[in-house]
Scaffold this motif. Structure first.
Motif, PDB file in Angstrom:
ATOM      1  N   TYR A  49     -24.457  56.626 -16.251  1.00  0.00           N
ATOM      2  CA  TYR A  49     -24.669  57.791 -16.573  1.00  0.00           C
ATOM      3  C   TYR A  49     -23.545  58.227 -17.815  1.00  0.00           C
ATOM      4  N   ASN A  50     -22.259  57.647 -17.609  1.00  0.00           N
ATOM      5  CA  ASN A  50     -21.267  57.706 -18.582  1.00  0.00           C
ATOM      6  C   ASN A  50     -21.607  57.445 -19.935  1.00  0.00           C
ATOM      7  N   GLU A  51     -22.493  55.994 -20.010  1.00  0.00           N
ATOM      8  CA  GLU A  51     -22.818  55.621 -21.389  1.00  0.00           C
ATOM      9  C   GLU A  51     -23.691  56.515 -21.890  1.00  0.00           C
ATOM     10  N   ILE A  52     -24.663  57.135 -21.085  1.00  0.00           N
ATOM     11  CA  ILE A  52     -25.575  58.148 -21.699  1.00  0.00           C
ATOM     12  C   ILE A  52     -24.870  59.533 -22.327  1.00  0.00           C
ATOM     13  N   ILE A  53     -23.985  59.868 -21.548  1.00  0.00           N
ATOM     14  CA  ILE A  53     -23.179  61.162 -22.028  1.00  0.00           C
ATOM     15  C   ILE A  53     -22.700  60.768 -23.214  1.00  0.00           C
ATOM     16  N   GLN A  54     -21.803  59.547 -23.124  1.00  0.00           N
ATOM     17  CA  GLN A  54     -20.886  59.414 -24.611  1.00  0.00           C
ATOM     18  C   GLN A  54     -21.961  59.039 -25.688  1.00  0.00           C
ATOM     19  N   GLY A  55     -23.124  58.281 -25.573  1.00  0.00           N
ATOM     20  CA  GLY A  55     -24.003  58.093 -26.505  1.00  0.00           C
ATOM     21  C   GLY A  55     -24.491  59.146 -27.066  1.00  0.00           C
ATOM     22  N   LEU A  56     -24.507  60.143 -26.331  1.00  0.00           N
ATOM     23  CA  LEU A  56     -25.287  61.713 -26.982  1.00  0.00           C
ATOM     24  C   LEU A  56     -24.172  62.536 -27.336  1.00  0.00           C
ATOM     25  N   ALA A  57     -22.724  62.072 -27.187  1.00  0.00           N
ATOM     26  CA  ALA A  57     -21.857  62.790 -27.782  1.00  0.00           C
ATOM     27  C   ALA A  57     -21.660  64.170 -26.896  1.00  0.00           C
ATOM     28  N   LEU A  58     -21.822  64.215 -25.528  1.00  0.00           N
ATOM     29  CA  LEU A  58     -21.724  65.599 -24.935  1.00  0.00           C
ATOM     30  C   LEU A  58     -20.416  65.753 -24.207  1.00  0.00           C
ATOM     31  N   ASP A  59     -20.092  67.116 -24.372  1.00  0.00           N
ATOM     32  CA  ASP A  59     -18.924  67.430 -23.875  1.00  0.00           C
ATOM     33  C   ASP A  59     -19.406  67.786 -22.380  1.00  0.00           C
ATOM     34  N   TYR A  60     -19.457  66.826 -21.581  1.00  0.00           N
ATOM     35  CA  TYR A  60     -19.915  67.045 -20.219  1.00  0.00           C
ATOM     36  C   TYR A  60     -19.442  65.933 -19.254  1.00  0.00           C
ATOM     37  N   SER A  61     -19.147  66.417 -17.996  1.00  0.00           N
ATOM     38  CA  SER A  61     -18.619  65.529 -17.117  1.00  0.00           C
ATOM     39  C   SER A  61     -19.742  65.790 -15.698  1.00  0.00           C
ATOM     40  N   LEU A  62     -19.914  64.456 -15.021  1.00  0.00           N
ATOM     41  CA  LEU A  62     -20.467  64.459 -13.742  1.00  0.00           C
ATOM     42  C   LEU A  62     -19.656  64.081 -12.714  1.00  0.00           C
ATOM     43  N   ASP A  63     -18.241  64.202 -13.033  1.00  0.00           N
ATOM     44  CA  ASP A  63     -17.254  63.784 -11.925  1.00  0.00           C
ATOM     45  C   ASP A  63     -17.369  64.351 -10.634  1.00  0.00           C
ATOM     46  N   GLU A  64     -17.479  66.018 -10.689  1.00  0.00           N
ATOM     47  CA  GLU A  64     -17.638  66.463  -9.624  1.00  0.00           C
ATOM     48  C   GLU A  64     -18.788  66.134  -8.502  1.00  0.00           C
ATOM     49  N   GLU A  65     -19.979  65.898  -9.447  1.00  0.00           N
ATOM     50  CA  GLU A  65     -21.205  65.652  -8.589  1.00  0.00           C
ATOM     51  C   GLU A  65     -20.897  64.198  -8.125  1.00  0.00           C
ATOM     52  N   PHE A  66     -20.450  63.067  -8.725  1.00  0.00           N
ATOM     53  CA  PHE A  66     -20.189  61.939  -7.917  1.00  0.00           C
ATOM     54  C   PHE A  66     -19.419  61.930  -6.953  1.00  0.00           C
TER      55      PHE A  66
END
Ligand code: ASP
Length: 439
Positions: free
Chosen positions: A77-94
């Motif tokens: 997921y982190n690779e996808i988020i970075q690859g899309l240059a999103l300012d977004y985190s799934l840390d809480e969900e994880f």
């Protein structure tokens, strides 16, 4: 008007695939409701996120460390988020998922997180609203979809929301916990959403350009079917052709909504349209061919069978007593053949034989194994003379011995039984006579 668009795992396997999906959605303002699967395989030896999640669950339930697969999921997921240059985190969900796995592991909850997380990323990427299917897809106490409640909840939730992402694969059970469909179930979610809002079309985006007229492992480079009816598709899927989850047809079929199978990697191609009925000609006499190996035929002989009232019932009762389901039942005047799956039948064969003797008192019973069944399916066959004749002459020329023939009264298909070892040869011969020669 609205289109519901479902994207399979390979269409969302990495950031590059996500971008293709984004382009597809942005190319048509009617593509308003998006149903994502979990990230699938990026290459053939890769592991789907759903399988990694099941690995986590299997380790967690034994109290073992699930750190390795869990880290792998996170990095996908982190690779996808970075690859899309999103300012977004799934840390809480994880953190929440990790906690659940440690304290209260459940297979359905764990597996469903693949779609849940992907839905969040997709909503952030597109700027759409995230809607959790947990709040609108409901199962009943038997584990089946609660259609009425679901339809109402979906229609209500979506009525005021112009654009939304709704993760596939899961909903809520009667116990108030997450419940998933069987594998590949995001197809069903898409169909439910499309049916409930009476969408114009249900677009199902995958990595092939639609349904193929034959299995590409048997026939090299088969043609794509342009238009197929729900009924034809059902016949072909039942006999092994796989495009959509079997249960994905019903919710849209009830509403007369077409399904369009499309290729994320070739969006310019029209794909396959699955419709209730059509005046479109298939271009060929047949729509498609599919088949399966490993059936058994049980031949039951009895003189004057045709005059004996209740004979068939007694024979079928013998199979029912052993819990064996019957595939086909071609019959003659003094014989009746019951075709069954070898794997289901083999452990019960002698039990069934003696039950048939006890209940129906036949003269003799013979069992033949290694039978393959091939379904030649086509709505065009009804109005064409000589279809069966052409199938059998093609098979004779290919030196294939036909062991059984069964034509349904709908004239939508002809089922042919051949020896397992002739299976591929027979399919190629039929494909060649109807599609390569374009007759
Ligand atoms: N992710 C789930 C599976 O791998 C459901 C789906 O993709 O439709 O089966």
């Amino acid at each position: 008007m609205a289109k519901v668009v479902k994207f399979g795992g390979s269409s969302l396997a990495d950031a590059k695939q996500f971008q293709k999906v984004g382009d597809i959605i942005r190319a048509d303002a009617e593509r308003r409701y998006v149903v994502p699967s979990a990230p699938g395989k990026r290459f053939s030896k890769d592991t789907k996120v759903t399988d990694l999640l099941y690995q986590c669950y299997n380790l967690a339930k034994e109290g073992k460390d699930f750190g390795d697969p869990f880290r792998e999921i996170r990095s996908r997921y982190n690779e996808i988020i970075q690859g899309l240059a999103l300012d977004y985190s799934l840390d809480e969900e994880f953190a929440k998922i990790e906690e659940e796995l440690k304290t209260n592991p459940s297979p359905d909850y764990t597996a469903s997180r693949g779609e849940f997380l992907n839905g969040h990323v997709m909503a952030a990427y597109l700027g759409f609203t995230f809607l959790d299917p947990f709040e609108m897809i409901f199962f009943d106490e038997n584990g089946a979809l609660d259609e009425d409640r679901t339809k109402k909840a979906v229609a209500e939730s979506l009525s005021a929301i112009p654009n939304a992402v709704i993760p596939g694969f899961y909903g809520q059970g009667t116990d108030g916990r997450v419940k998933t469909f069987s594998r590949g179930g995001s197809d069903i979610t898409g169909s439910i959403i499309a049916g409930a809002i009476r969408a114009e079309v249900y677009e199902n985006w995958t990595d092939v350009s639609g349904c193929l007229a034959a299995d590409p492992r048997v026939v090299p480079d088969p043609v794509t079917i342009r238009t197929i009816t729900y009924k034809e598709l059902r016949e072909l899927s039942y006999m092994g052709a796989s495009v959509l989850h079997e249960d994905a047809i019903f919710p849209v079929r009830h509403e007369g909504i077409p399904i369009n199978i499309r290729n994320t990697n070739a969006p310019e191609e029209p794909g396959t349209w699955i419709v209730e009925s059509t005046a479109q000609k298939t271009g060929y006499t047949i729509t498609g061919i599919a088949g399966k190996k490993d059936f058994c035929a049980v031949l039951i002989n009895k003189d004057m069978m045709n005059t004996e009232v209740g004979f068939c019932r007694k024979v079928l009762q013998a199979f029912e007593e052993s819990g064996i389901s019957i595939e086909h039942m071609p019959s003659g005047i003094d014989t009746m053949t019951v075709v069954v799956h070898e794997s289901e039948f083999i452990d019960h064969e002698q039990q069934v034989v003696s039950a048939v003797h006890r209940l129906a008192e036949p003269d003799s019973i013979e069992i033949e194994s290694d039978l393959a069944l091939i379904a030649v399916v086509g709505r065009g066959m009804k109005s064409q003379r000589g279809t069966a004749g052409r199938i059998f002459s093609a098979l004779a020329h290919a030196h294939v011995n036909v062991r059984m023939i069964d034509q349904g009264s709908s004239e939508l298909n002809i089922i042919i039984g051949v020896e397992n070892r002739d299976f591929e040869k027979a399919i190629r011969a039929i494909y060649s006579i109807f599609i390569l020669t374009q007759l």
